[in-house]
Design an enzyme around this catalytic site. Structure first.
Site, PDB file in Angstrom:
ATOM      1  N   ARG A 210       7.177  20.719  -0.905  1.00 47.54           N
ATOM      2  CA  ARG A 210       8.425  20.111  -0.398  1.00 47.54           C
ATOM      3  C   ARG A 210       9.469  21.200  -0.131  1.00 47.54           C
ATOM      4  O   ARG A 210      10.181  21.156   0.877  1.00 47.54           O
ATOM      5  CB  ARG A 210       8.975  19.077  -1.393  1.00 47.54           C
ATOM      6  CG  ARG A 210       8.220  17.774  -1.384  1.00 47.54           C
ATOM      7  CD  ARG A 210       8.902  16.702  -2.236  1.00 47.54           C
ATOM      8  NE  ARG A 210       8.773  16.891  -3.671  1.00 47.54           N
ATOM      9  CZ  ARG A 210       7.727  16.500  -4.399  1.00 47.54           C
ATOM     10  NH1 ARG A 210       6.704  15.905  -3.824  1.00 47.54           N
ATOM     11  NH2 ARG A 210       7.685  16.686  -5.699  1.00 47.54           N
ATOM     12  N   SER A 249       0.415   3.659   4.809  1.00 50.15           N
ATOM     13  CA  SER A 249      -0.206   2.329   4.883  1.00 50.15           C
ATOM     14  C   SER A 249       0.369   1.339   3.867  1.00 50.15           C
ATOM     15  O   SER A 249       0.244   0.131   4.042  1.00 50.15           O
ATOM     16  CB  SER A 249      -1.721   2.446   4.707  1.00 50.15           C
ATOM     17  OG  SER A 249      -2.008   2.995   3.441  1.00 50.15           O
ATOM     18  N   CYS A 334      -6.698  16.930  -1.842  1.00 50.27           N
ATOM     19  CA  CYS A 334      -6.495  16.786  -3.293  1.00 50.27           C
ATOM     20  C   CYS A 334      -7.796  16.379  -3.964  1.00 50.27           C
ATOM     21  O   CYS A 334      -7.803  15.702  -4.982  1.00 50.27           O
ATOM     22  CB  CYS A 334      -5.337  15.842  -3.615  1.00 50.27           C
ATOM     23  SG  CYS A 334      -5.542  14.204  -2.951  1.00 50.27           S
TER      24      CYS A 334
END
Ligand code: SAH
Length: 389
Positions: A210, A249, A334
């Protein structure tokens, strides 16, 4: 205390300080079989190799916490909790934030224990018989080390089933709030649903990424694929993105993302799509200057790797087709099974198919509050590549 005798030649892993004793390495067990009890691990020749917690139901029969011949006591766990918390306090590698992982299981020599802090509140995951049997001790040590007024237990249902321990969610102490908790990471503000959100509520493991997105965002048209609650989008907004498209989603997650980005609604063109990110990348032309691709683990087991690699490649291929000249793509896996080498190969395949040369600018992983022990390579799961296309 029980004795776990290893089969001949199956002592190598424990001698290399690997914390797991797998069922196939166990020859016989002598003594009680109380789940979570201390187990002495003994080579076929009768040498004591170490001590750990007994998990009779799991494929991982013992989680070793100490190596050598000296038997530890439960104090070891309290000491390690205290050390893990102390190591994070003021750690410049973690930096300015009131949300972080305080205990990272094997990475902190505490297999079966994960603790995340969100402002004042802790979220605790006890995922082995050994930690489940010691919850009072763990609670005591955490309260002493952190002074936190409340903690929520958040189970990992799958791990609990594998271990044969009860799946339990609820307060461990105090009164953990039902409403989202406000956290602050650098200047970025988020609301975290510790009871119902993914993981323990937030992707703490993407903090460094981030920061990077925030630094790279100025003037860029940003696409945040698999955005969850918009962690990266908020960073892009702080950094001065020209526009941001958020694709996710889950309805709840994207609603939270909208809330997180409200402060910029008037200043930056924002687009929220509750959509399949694979389909979005195929359908929506862009172009984009900074694309974050952070899908859920596509390969949970080693048998999934081929299929997952194809899915990643397809995703990256469409991402590259949607990328403006000199665009940056931040792409993550991941899954432990798709590590840095394979991930580069996948990116290379996408680059060939897209007929576009791609540079690797940086490799990323989980931040310092998610340490990986060299003794336990399985603890590494997050791989990121910053690409320029
Ligand atoms: N980038 C996020 C974390 C992403 S985790 C962050 O930093 O906070 C993966 C996210 O992808 C989850 O929120 C999940 O709900 C979402 N997801 C899973 N399958 C998806 C799909 N096919 N299309 C879009 N989002 C999907």
């Amino acid at each position: 205390m029980l004795d776990v005798f290893l089969k001949p030649t199956r002592d190598r892993s424990a001698r290399r300080r690997h914390p797991w004793v797998l069922s196939g390495a166990v020859d016989r067990v002598e003594g009680g079989e109380e789940p979570g009890a201390w187990a002495r691990v003994v080579s076929a020749e009768g040498e004591t190799l170490g001590f750990g917690h007994w998990s009779p139901q799991s494929q991982i029969r013992v989680r070793l916490l100490a190596f050598g011949s000296e038997a530890p006591s439960d104090d070891l766990i309290a000491e390690r909790i205290e050390r893990a918390v102390a190591r994070r306090a003021g750690d410049p590698l973690v930096g300015d934030t009131n949300a972080m992982r305080l205990v990272n299981s094997e990475g902190d020599e505490l297999p079966g224990l994960v603790v995340d802090r969100y402002a004042d509140v802790l979220v605790v995951r006890l995922s082995t018989a050994g930690m489940d049997a010691r919850r009072d001790l763990v609670v005591d040590a955490l309260r002493r080390a952190t002074g936190a007024p409340a903690a929520l237990e958040r189970p990992d249902a799958q791990a609990a089933r594998r271990e044969g321990i009860p799946v339990h969610q609820g307060p461990l102490w105090g009164d953990p709030p039902k409403d989202p908790i406000a956290i602050r990471e650098r200047a970025r503000a988020y609301r975290v649903d510790i009871g119902g959100g993914q993981k323990t509520g937030f992707y703490l493991d993407q903090r460094d990424a981030r920061d990077l997105v925030q630094a790279l965002a100025p003037g860029r048209r940003v696409l945040d694929l698999f955005a969850y609650t918009g962690g990266f989008s908020v960073a892009a907004a702080h950094g001065g993105a020209q526009s941001i498209a958020v694709v996710e989603s889950s309805v709840e997650a994207i609603e939270t993302a909208e809330r997180h980005l409200e402060p910029w609604a008037a200043a930056i063109p924002l687009r929220f799509s509750r959509d399949d990110a694979f389909g979005f990348a195929r359908r929506v032309a862009g172009p984009w200057d900074l694309i974050v691709v952070d899908p859920p683990p596509l390969a949970r087991r080693s048998g999934d790797v081929d299929r997952a690699a194809r899915a990643y490649k397809d995703l990256l291929l469409w991402t590259l087709k949607r990328a403006a000249p000199d665009a940056l793509v931040l792409s993550f896996s991941c899954s432990h099974h798709i590590g840095p080498d394979l991930f580069r190969k996948i990116a290379f395949g996408a680059s060939l198919d897209a007929e576009r040369p791609v540079q690797v600018l940086r490799e990323l992983g989980a931040p310092a509050d998610h340490p990986v022990a060299l003794d336990h390579p399985e603890g590494r799961y997050l791989t990121g590549l910053l690409l320029r296309a």
